[in-house]
Motif scaffolding. Structure first.
Motif, PDB file in Angstrom:
ATOM      1  N   ARG A  31       0.835  -1.199   0.000  1.00  0.00           N
ATOM      2  CA  ARG A  31       0.000   0.000   0.000  1.00  0.00           C
ATOM      3  C   ARG A  31       0.866   1.243   0.000  1.00  0.00           C
ATOM      4  NH1 ARG A  31      -5.441  -0.077   2.446  1.00  0.00           N
ATOM      5  NH2 ARG A  31      -4.954  -2.295   2.547  1.00  0.00           N
ATOM      6  N   TYR A  33       0.486   5.629   0.029  1.00  0.00           N
ATOM      7  CA  TYR A  33      -0.390   6.778   0.226  1.00  0.00           C
ATOM      8  C   TYR A  33       0.287   8.046  -0.279  1.00  0.00           C
ATOM      9  CZ  TYR A  33      -2.831   3.898   3.759  1.00  0.00           C
ATOM     10  OH  TYR A  33      -3.524   2.923   4.416  1.00  0.00           O
ATOM     11  N   TYR A  35      -0.154  12.197   0.566  1.00  0.00           N
ATOM     12  CA  TYR A  35      -0.776  13.170   1.454  1.00  0.00           C
ATOM     13  C   TYR A  35      -0.364  14.569   1.031  1.00  0.00           C
ATOM     14  CZ  TYR A  35      -1.887   9.483   4.837  1.00  0.00           C
ATOM     15  OH  TYR A  35      -2.391   8.374   5.461  1.00  0.00           O
ATOM     16  N   GLN A  37       0.073  18.494   2.773  1.00  0.00           N
ATOM     17  CA  GLN A  37       0.129  19.240   4.014  1.00  0.00           C
ATOM     18  C   GLN A  37       0.309  20.717   3.702  1.00  0.00           C
ATOM     19  OE1 GLN A  37       3.500  18.638   6.718  1.00  0.00           O
ATOM     20  NE2 GLN A  37       2.097  18.766   8.467  1.00  0.00           N
ATOM     21  N   SER A  42      -2.442  19.893   9.419  1.00  0.00           N
ATOM     22  CA  SER A  42      -2.206  18.461   9.455  1.00  0.00           C
ATOM     23  C   SER A  42      -2.163  17.899   8.034  1.00  0.00           C
ATOM     24  CB  SER A  42      -3.296  17.784  10.274  1.00  0.00           C
ATOM     25  OG  SER A  42      -2.996  16.422  10.457  1.00  0.00           O
ATOM     26  N   LEU A  43      -2.168  16.593   7.928  1.00  0.00           N
ATOM     27  CA  LEU A  43      -2.072  15.936   6.629  1.00  0.00           C
ATOM     28  C   LEU A  43      -3.453  15.590   6.088  1.00  0.00           C
ATOM     29  CD1 LEU A  43       0.764  15.365   8.027  1.00  0.00           C
ATOM     30  CD2 LEU A  43       0.944  13.514   6.369  1.00  0.00           C
ATOM     31  N   SER A  45      -5.378  13.272   3.336  1.00  0.00           N
ATOM     32  CA  SER A  45      -5.204  12.099   2.499  1.00  0.00           C
ATOM     33  C   SER A  45      -5.651  12.394   1.072  1.00  0.00           C
ATOM     34  CB  SER A  45      -6.012  10.931   3.065  1.00  0.00           C
ATOM     35  OG  SER A  45      -5.885   9.794   2.250  1.00  0.00           O
ATOM     36  N   VAL A  48      -4.855   6.505  -2.063  1.00  0.00           N
ATOM     37  CA  VAL A  48      -4.327   5.232  -1.584  1.00  0.00           C
ATOM     38  C   VAL A  48      -4.183   4.331  -2.803  1.00  0.00           C
ATOM     39  CG1 VAL A  48      -4.668   3.260  -0.067  1.00  0.00           C
ATOM     40  CG2 VAL A  48      -5.585   5.485   0.570  1.00  0.00           C
ATOM     41  N   PHE A  88       3.569  14.473   0.543  1.00  0.00           N
ATOM     42  CA  PHE A  88       4.298  13.332   1.074  1.00  0.00           C
ATOM     43  C   PHE A  88       3.769  12.047   0.452  1.00  0.00           C
ATOM     44  CE2 PHE A  88       6.650  15.223   4.525  1.00  0.00           C
ATOM     45  CZ  PHE A  88       5.893  16.316   4.928  1.00  0.00           C
ATOM     46  N   LYS A  98       2.512  -0.095   9.770  1.00  0.00           N
ATOM     47  CA  LYS A  98       3.085   1.220  10.020  1.00  0.00           C
ATOM     48  C   LYS A  98       3.451   1.883   8.701  1.00  0.00           C
ATOM     49  CE  LYS A  98       3.139  -0.475  14.168  1.00  0.00           C
ATOM     50  NZ  LYS A  98       4.373  -0.916  14.812  1.00  0.00           N
ATOM     51  N   LEU A  99       3.337   3.199   8.663  1.00  0.00           N
ATOM     52  CA  LEU A  99       3.714   3.952   7.477  1.00  0.00           C
ATOM     53  C   LEU A  99       5.123   4.521   7.614  1.00  0.00           C
ATOM     54  CD1 LEU A  99       0.622   6.077   6.455  1.00  0.00           C
ATOM     55  CD2 LEU A  99       1.443   3.967   5.447  1.00  0.00           C
ATOM     56  N   PHE A 101       7.331   7.419   5.829  1.00  0.00           N
ATOM     57  CA  PHE A 101       7.114   8.597   4.991  1.00  0.00           C
ATOM     58  C   PHE A 101       8.353   8.980   4.211  1.00  0.00           C
ATOM     59  CE2 PHE A 101       3.004  10.550   5.940  1.00  0.00           C
ATOM     60  CZ  PHE A 101       2.579   9.738   6.971  1.00  0.00           C
ATOM     61  N   GLY A 102       8.126   9.511   3.021  1.00  0.00           N
ATOM     62  CA  GLY A 102       9.186  10.183   2.303  1.00  0.00           C
ATOM     63  C   GLY A 102       9.454  11.548   2.927  1.00  0.00           C
ATOM     64  N   ALA A 103      10.495  12.208   2.433  1.00  0.00           N
ATOM     65  CA  ALA A 103      10.911  13.481   3.021  1.00  0.00           C
ATOM     66  C   ALA A 103       9.961  14.620   2.676  1.00  0.00           C
ATOM     67  CB  ALA A 103      12.314  13.827   2.540  1.00  0.00           C
ATOM     68  N   GLY A 104       9.129  14.412   1.684  1.00  0.00           N
ATOM     69  CA  GLY A 104       8.196  15.462   1.299  1.00  0.00           C
ATOM     70  C   GLY A 104       8.722  16.301   0.148  1.00  0.00           C
TER      71      GLY A 104
END
Lengths: 111, 116
Positions: A31, A33, A35, A37, A42-43, A45, A48, A88, A98-99, A101-104
């Motif tokens: 999976r 995702y 996001y 921001q 906040s983030l 969604s 997916v 992200f 658990k997710l 995350f990339g650095a954004g």
């Protein structure tokens, strides 16, 4: 250990132009995702993606997933100022739900 | 989608003190997650909180520094203990909603913590 890399980390675009954000990950996952921001928020969604070849579109954003290449893309079509935000990608780790995350990617759309 | 409320939304704290962050969800959820976002950085998972069991901490995070409570299926708290300026971050709680292909992870509004 699952690692997620995004590029570019910063993207300055002119309104009306197209561009793509890339998300590579190091190990198999079920999976992915995307996001958004906004500053101080906040983030939110966006997408997916569950399977190889999955493509989802919402407005000017389109996300795709290639599980064989371990690559997802977020394509921006005809950018508008309202798309300015940090984006992200996040990949589900194979155990424990658990997710990681990339650095954004900081996106700035200039008029 | 789940509505997640976090309190406080922001706080400025003195070094050496502790702050407890609350996360309330409008529906019952099995798993709640706590993330940290340091200034200009991405999100890092601190721990997973399941109701009725001890929280599970990620590498680099320990219970003494970040004790978590999960008294029921709609509520959790994260305490940042003995704070130092390095703890200045945004702390976010997150919950899963849906099943299978519809499963998504939603985030609370976050708590912006500044430690002086």
């Amino acid at each position: 250990e699952l690692k997620v890399e995004q590029n570019p980390l910063f993207l300055s675009m002119q309104e009306g132009k197209n561009y793509t954000i890339y998300c590579n990950y190091s190990t198999t996952s079920d999976r992915l995702y995307w996001y958004r921001q906004d500053p101080g928020k906040s983030l939110e969604s966006l997408f997916v993606l569950l399977s190889n070849g999955a493509v989802k579109q919402e407005g000017r954003l389109m996300a795709s997933l290639d599980t064989k290449a371990r690559l997802s893309t977020l394509h921006i079509t005809a950018a508008v100022h309202d798309l300015s935000a940090t984006y992200f990608c996040a990949v589900l780790r194979g155990y424990g739900n658990k997710l990681v995350f990339g650095a954004g990617t900081i996106l700035r759309v200039k008029s | 989608s789940a509505v997640i409320s976090q309190k406080p939304s922001r706080d400025i704290c003195q070094r050496g003190t502790s702050l407890t962050i609350q996360c309330q969800v409008d529906s019952q959820v099995t798993m709640m997650f706590w993330y940290r976002q340091q200034p200009g950085q991405s999100l890092t998972l601190i721990a997973t909180a399941n109701q009725g069991s001890e929280a599970t901490y990620e590498s680099g995070f320990v219970i003494d520094k970040f004790p978590i409570s999960r008294p029921n299926l709609t509520f959790s708290t994260l305490t940042v203990s003995n704070m130092s300026p390095e703890d200045s971050s945004i702390y976010l709680c997150s919950v899963e909603e849906g099943r299978g292909m519809d499963e998504k992870l939603f985030f609370g509004s976050g708590t912006q913590l500044s430690v002086l």
